[in-house]
Motif scaffolding. Structure first.
Motif, PDB file in Angstrom:
ATOM      1  N   GLU A  60    -124.419 108.691  90.161  1.00 57.28           N
ATOM      2  CA  GLU A  60    -123.697 109.935  89.891  1.00 57.28           C
ATOM      3  C   GLU A  60    -123.025 110.436  91.171  1.00 57.28           C
ATOM      4  O   GLU A  60    -123.636 110.488  92.226  1.00 57.28           O
ATOM      5  CB  GLU A  60    -124.671 110.995  89.371  1.00 57.28           C
ATOM      6  N   GLY A  61    -121.772 110.769  91.068  1.00 54.48           N
ATOM      7  CA  GLY A  61    -121.033 111.272  92.210  1.00 54.48           C
ATOM      8  C   GLY A  61    -120.447 110.167  93.078  1.00 54.48           C
ATOM      9  O   GLY A  61    -119.587 110.420  93.903  1.00 54.48           O
ATOM     10  N   ILE A  62    -120.922 108.953  92.906  1.00 56.46           N
ATOM     11  CA  ILE A  62    -120.393 107.835  93.679  1.00 56.46           C
ATOM     12  C   ILE A  62    -119.332 107.115  92.863  1.00 56.46           C
ATOM     13  O   ILE A  62    -118.269 106.766  93.342  1.00 56.46           O
ATOM     14  CB  ILE A  62    -121.515 106.844  94.058  1.00 56.46           C
ATOM     15  N   ILE A  63    -119.659 106.914  91.593  1.00 59.44           N
ATOM     16  CA  ILE A  63    -118.767 106.194  90.692  1.00 59.44           C
ATOM     17  C   ILE A  63    -118.487 107.104  89.513  1.00 59.44           C
ATOM     18  O   ILE A  63    -119.410 107.701  88.967  1.00 59.44           O
ATOM     19  CB  ILE A  63    -119.424 104.891  90.197  1.00 59.44           C
ATOM     20  N   GLY A  64    -117.223 107.165  89.103  1.00 59.41           N
ATOM     21  CA  GLY A  64    -116.875 107.978  87.947  1.00 59.41           C
ATOM     22  C   GLY A  64    -117.452 107.394  86.682  1.00 59.41           C
ATOM     23  O   GLY A  64    -118.647 107.188  86.555  1.00 59.41           O
ATOM     24  N   GLY A  94    -129.480 101.613  81.679  1.00 60.51           N
ATOM     25  CA  GLY A  94    -128.618 102.703  81.201  1.00 60.51           C
ATOM     26  C   GLY A  94    -129.366 103.666  80.298  1.00 60.51           C
ATOM     27  O   GLY A  94    -129.185 104.884  80.383  1.00 60.51           O
ATOM     28  N   ALA A  95    -130.228 103.137  79.441  1.00 63.55           N
ATOM     29  CA  ALA A  95    -131.033 103.986  78.563  1.00 63.55           C
ATOM     30  C   ALA A  95    -132.008 104.829  79.373  1.00 63.55           C
ATOM     31  O   ALA A  95    -132.213 106.017  79.081  1.00 63.55           O
ATOM     32  CB  ALA A  95    -131.790 103.128  77.542  1.00 63.55           C
ATOM     33  N   ILE A  96    -132.585 104.232  80.405  1.00 64.72           N
ATOM     34  CA  ILE A  96    -133.518 104.971  81.272  1.00 64.72           C
ATOM     35  C   ILE A  96    -132.786 106.072  82.028  1.00 64.72           C
ATOM     36  O   ILE A  96    -133.279 107.190  82.145  1.00 64.72           O
ATOM     37  CB  ILE A  96    -134.235 104.006  82.238  1.00 64.72           C
ATOM     38  N   ILE A  97    -131.590 105.773  82.522  1.00 65.94           N
ATOM     39  CA  ILE A  97    -130.793 106.792  83.213  1.00 65.94           C
ATOM     40  C   ILE A  97    -130.526 107.967  82.274  1.00 65.94           C
ATOM     41  O   ILE A  97    -130.692 109.123  82.644  1.00 65.94           O
ATOM     42  CB  ILE A  97    -129.472 106.198  83.750  1.00 65.94           C
ATOM     43  N   GLY A  98    -130.126 107.652  81.040  1.00 59.73           N
ATOM     44  CA  GLY A  98    -129.847 108.712  80.073  1.00 59.73           C
ATOM     45  C   GLY A  98    -131.075 109.534  79.737  1.00 59.73           C
ATOM     46  O   GLY A  98    -131.005 110.762  79.627  1.00 59.73           O
ATOM     47  N   PHE A  99    -132.215 108.874  79.589  1.00 64.65           N
ATOM     48  CA  PHE A  99    -133.446 109.580  79.217  1.00 64.65           C
ATOM     49  C   PHE A  99    -133.980 110.439  80.359  1.00 64.65           C
ATOM     50  O   PHE A  99    -134.355 111.581  80.157  1.00 64.65           O
ATOM     51  CB  PHE A  99    -134.511 108.580  78.766  1.00 64.65           C
ATOM     52  N   THR A 100    -134.020 109.871  81.567  1.00 63.21           N
ATOM     53  CA  THR A 100    -134.621 110.594  82.686  1.00 63.21           C
ATOM     54  C   THR A 100    -133.666 111.588  83.334  1.00 63.21           C
ATOM     55  O   THR A 100    -134.104 112.542  83.960  1.00 63.21           O
ATOM     56  CB  THR A 100    -135.093 109.621  83.784  1.00 63.21           C
ATOM     57  N   GLY A 101    -132.364 111.331  83.205  1.00 58.24           N
ATOM     58  CA  GLY A 101    -131.390 112.170  83.890  1.00 58.24           C
ATOM     59  C   GLY A 101    -131.252 111.818  85.364  1.00 58.24           C
ATOM     60  O   GLY A 101    -130.518 112.463  86.094  1.00 58.24           O
ATOM     61  N   ALA A 122    -137.083 106.918  92.136  1.00 54.46           N
ATOM     62  CA  ALA A 122    -137.004 108.192  91.414  1.00 54.46           C
ATOM     63  C   ALA A 122    -136.990 107.968  89.900  1.00 54.46           C
ATOM     64  O   ALA A 122    -137.629 108.719  89.154  1.00 54.46           O
ATOM     65  CB  ALA A 122    -135.768 108.979  91.851  1.00 54.46           C
ATOM     66  N   MET A 123    -136.270 106.940  89.442  1.00 51.12           N
ATOM     67  CA  MET A 123    -136.239 106.631  88.010  1.00 51.12           C
ATOM     68  C   MET A 123    -137.622 106.204  87.538  1.00 51.12           C
ATOM     69  O   MET A 123    -138.113 106.685  86.506  1.00 51.12           O
ATOM     70  CB  MET A 123    -135.218 105.523  87.732  1.00 51.12           C
ATOM     71  N   SER A 124    -138.247 105.304  88.279  1.00 51.48           N
ATOM     72  CA  SER A 124    -139.574 104.809  87.926  1.00 51.48           C
ATOM     73  C   SER A 124    -140.598 105.950  87.925  1.00 51.48           C
ATOM     74  O   SER A 124    -141.422 106.060  87.007  1.00 51.48           O
ATOM     75  CB  SER A 124    -139.994 103.716  88.909  1.00 51.48           C
ATOM     76  N   ASP A 125    -140.537 106.794  88.950  1.00 52.97           N
ATOM     77  CA  ASP A 125    -141.472 107.920  89.044  1.00 52.97           C
ATOM     78  C   ASP A 125    -141.305 108.885  87.878  1.00 52.97           C
ATOM     79  O   ASP A 125    -142.289 109.398  87.346  1.00 52.97           O
ATOM     80  CB  ASP A 125    -141.280 108.675  90.365  1.00 52.97           C
ATOM     81  N   GLU A 126    -140.064 109.126  87.475  1.00 57.90           N
ATOM     82  CA  GLU A 126    -139.807 110.044  86.356  1.00 57.90           C
ATOM     83  C   GLU A 126    -140.360 109.470  85.056  1.00 57.90           C
ATOM     84  O   GLU A 126    -140.938 110.194  84.241  1.00 57.90           O
ATOM     85  CB  GLU A 126    -138.310 110.332  86.227  1.00 57.90           C
ATOM     86  N   LEU A 127    -140.185 108.176  84.841  1.00 59.69           N
ATOM     87  CA  LEU A 127    -140.763 107.543  83.651  1.00 59.69           C
ATOM     88  C   LEU A 127    -142.282 107.671  83.661  1.00 59.69           C
ATOM     89  O   LEU A 127    -142.894 108.056  82.658  1.00 59.69           O
ATOM     90  CB  LEU A 127    -140.377 106.064  83.574  1.00 59.69           C
TER      91      LEU A 127
END
Length: 148
Positions: free
Chosen positions: A124-128, A112-119, A20-25
């Motif tokens: 999320e929801g697994i680890i605070g 981490g930068a990719i997570i922030g950029f792509t959303g 999903a991250m790769s596809d969003e990029l």
């Protein structure tokens, strides 16, 4: 580009991300590496200018999604795959210097930068936040007093 018009040397980095991250990029820019370079350049420039929000958000996402925190929390079920991204050597060295004191690898920060950029945040929801786990994993078992 260097001042002499030579192409800047690029370095490959294997970054764990989900499909999903790769596809969003790729959806945002078919040249995934070029987009990652733009994202990182913006974050590092803002950080150097005293605007630390994006940098700190990338660090938090990197910590939360790191293999170490995943192991500490017993998180399973996230289908990570390694994706190669190409970044300038000088940018890689800058990231290494910034991450050294945080005990993170450049690939972690890039994720981490990719997570922030792509959303797209697979943790999320697994680890605070992850910081509590990161710092609580340090146990000083080697210190014992002579009395006890």
């Amino acid at each position: 580009m260097s001042t002499r018009g030579e192409a800047e040397k690029l370095r490959s980095v294997n970054v764990k991300m989900t499909d999903a991250m790769s596809d969003e990029l790729t959806r945002k820019n078919p040249n995934r590496s070029k987009l990652v370079r733009v994202i990182l350049a913006a974050i590092l420039k803002a950080h150097a200018e005293g605007q630390h929000d994006a940098f700190e958000a990338a660090v938090v996402a990197a910590q939360r999604s790191s293999a170490r925190v995943q192991k500490l929390t017993g998180t399973t079920g996230i289908a990570w795959r390694k994706v190669i991204v190409w970044i300038p050597e000088r940018m890689h060295q800058e990231i290494v210097a910034e991450m050294r004191s945080l005990n993170l690898r450049p690939a972690d920060f890039i994720r981490g930068a990719i997570i922030g950029f792509t959303g797209v945040d697979p943790t999320e929801g697994i680890i605070g936040d992850g910081r509590e786990l990161w710092t609580s994993a340090v146990v000083d078992e080697g210190r014992e007093t002579k009395e006890g």
